[in-house]
Design an enzyme around this catalytic site. Structure first.
Site, PDB file in Angstrom:
ATOM      1  N   ASP A   1       0.856  -1.205   0.000  1.00 57.33           N
ATOM      2  CA  ASP A   1       0.000   0.000   0.000  1.00 57.33           C
ATOM      3  C   ASP A   1       0.888   1.250   0.000  1.00 57.33           C
ATOM      4  OD1 ASP A   1      -0.828   0.521   3.540  1.00 57.33           O
ATOM      5  OD2 ASP A   1       0.960  -0.393   2.633  1.00 57.33           O
TER       6      ASP A   1
ATOM      7  N   PHE B   1      -0.998  -0.507  12.429  1.00 63.03           N
ATOM      8  CA  PHE B   1      -1.872  -0.018  11.367  1.00 63.03           C
ATOM      9  C   PHE B   1      -2.364  -1.131  10.425  1.00 63.03           C
ATOM     10  CE2 PHE B   1      -3.633   3.138   8.555  1.00 63.03           C
ATOM     11  CZ  PHE B   1      -3.426   2.651   7.271  1.00 63.03           C
TER      12      PHE B   1
HETATM   13  O1  RIB Z   1       2.383   0.204  10.740  1.00 62.90           O
HETATM   14  C1  RIB Z   1       3.287   0.348   9.675  1.00 62.90           C
HETATM   15  C2  RIB Z   1       2.738  -0.265   8.427  1.00 62.90           C
HETATM   16  O2  RIB Z   1       1.521   0.401   8.053  1.00 62.90           O
HETATM   17  C3  RIB Z   1       3.660  -0.107   7.215  1.00 62.90           C
HETATM   18  O3  RIB Z   1       3.449  -1.161   6.320  1.00 62.90           O
HETATM   19  C4  RIB Z   1       3.190   1.182   6.605  1.00 62.90           C
HETATM   20  O4  RIB Z   1       3.512   1.280   5.211  1.00 62.90           O
HETATM   21  C5  RIB Z   1       1.708   1.059   6.786  1.00 62.90           C
HETATM   22  O5  RIB Z   1       1.200   0.239   5.738  1.00 62.90           O
HETATM   23 CA    CA Z   2       2.828  -0.630   4.001  1.00 66.86          CA
END
Ligand code: RIB
Ligand code: CA
Length: 315
Positions: free
Chosen positions: A9, A164
């Site tokens: 992403d 995340f």
């Molecule tokens: O928490 C970090 C992750 O979430 C990484 O992959 C960053 O690119 C986001 O996708």
């Molecule tokens: Ca990522």
């Protein structure tokens, strides 16, 4: 060479992960797929095409995947990656185009066309991979392992205990960790050791050519948001750690543990409950990263980007 499918992403750290996978001779990058996460699907896909155009990655199919999590509304990370998802440098109009297939169908096709099992490296929310395993359950047997960036054995970055990628789509993560496919989890506890210090930025800048200055500028922006949001002196470069684990497992120390995904917790949605001491009596379902050989990680990453730069006639 290890055959790899990268699901991402982009995202500043995803962008470097793409270039690491494309540039390192230990990886045969078969396809890149995109998912909504750091930004909307349209933006993460555009950013993947921008990175492929910049880095001269023209022989790897790029397929766009899911525009939202399996059951929940999308949450993006514009505060970290900016409105474009790849703020900082200006990018030329991409000349690399996405294929027409949905990411899940592209992965399904590649898994069946490739003569040996493939390593899948997700560095965003796990929506595409969960959908693949649900739509094509037989594909589990064609996946050598899933080496993902996500989760944490310690604290989170979008909630007290939630990282995340897992937080955005915990239902997808539960499907992946419960699939029976070998999973390696590279969580914040280890990616926070991959700090892009001024010395690392200088090494990227010194690559010169097409990639050096742009990668340095990407990291400078990334550092600004991590400083503002969390007071980091240097930003952690999460996603390339998962790729590094595939390149040379000795770079990333792992232990076997059971990982449960919290999908219903009032305060802990998206937490990876990593049972490092077997308190819950469940058999391990994952390898969990606990250590990083930091100097060798950066040496390998800078060398891979240098190789990619050289192929472009850069630095
Ligand atoms: O928490 C970090 C992750 O979430 C990484 O992959 C960053 O690119 C986001 O996708
Ligand atoms: Ca990522």
């Amino acid at each position: 060479m290890t055959p790899v499918l990268l699901d991402c992403d982009p995202g500043h750290d995803d962008a470097i992960a793409i270039m690491l996978a494309a540039g390192d001779s230990a990886v045969d990058l078969l396809a890149i797929t995109t998912v909504a996460g750091n930004q909307t699907l349209g933006k993460t896909t555009l950013n993947a095409l921008r990175v492929c155009t910049l880095a001269g990655i023209r022989d790897v199919p790029v397929g766009a995947g899911c525009a939202r999590p399996l059951t929940r509304p999308l949450r993006v990370a514009a505060d970290v990656h900016g409105a474009s998802g790849l703020d900082g440098p200006r990018f030329a109009e991409p000349t690399v185009r996405a294929v027409g297939e949905h990411a899940v169908d592209l992965v399904h096709r590649v898994l069946h066309e490739h003569p040996e099992p493939v390593t899948v490296v997700p560095t965003g929310p796990l929506t595409n991979i969960a959908l693949l395993l649900t739509r094509y359950p037989g594909d589990a047997a064609r996946i050598r392992e899933i080496v993902l960036m996500g989760g944490s054995t310690e604290r989170g970055n979008v909630g007290p205990y939630a990282e995340f990628n897992i937080f955005v789509d915990p239902e997808a993560a539960a499907i992946v960790f419960g699939s029976g496919v070998p999973v390696t989890m590279c969580g914040l506890n280890v990616t926070h050791q991959a700090l892009v210090t001024p010395d690392v930025v200088a090494r990227l800048e010194a690559l010169g050519g097409e990639l050096g200055p742009v990668c340095a500028e990407l990291m400078t922006f990334f550092a600004s948001t991590y400083r503002e949001l969390w007071g980091f002196e240097a930003p952690p470069l999460h996603d390339p750690v998962a790729v590094a684990r595939v390149i040379d497992p000795a770079l990333v120390e792992c232990v076997d543990a059971h990982v449960a995904i919290e999908v219903a917790g009032e305060h802990t949605r998206g937490a990876t409950v990593v049972d490092l001491h077997g308190y819950l009596g469940h058999a391990p379902n994952a390898k969990v990263a606990v250590g990083l050989d930091v100097p060798r990680f950066w040496d390998r990453l800078v060398a891979a980007l240098g190789r990619l730069n050289g192929r472009r006639g850069g630095g």
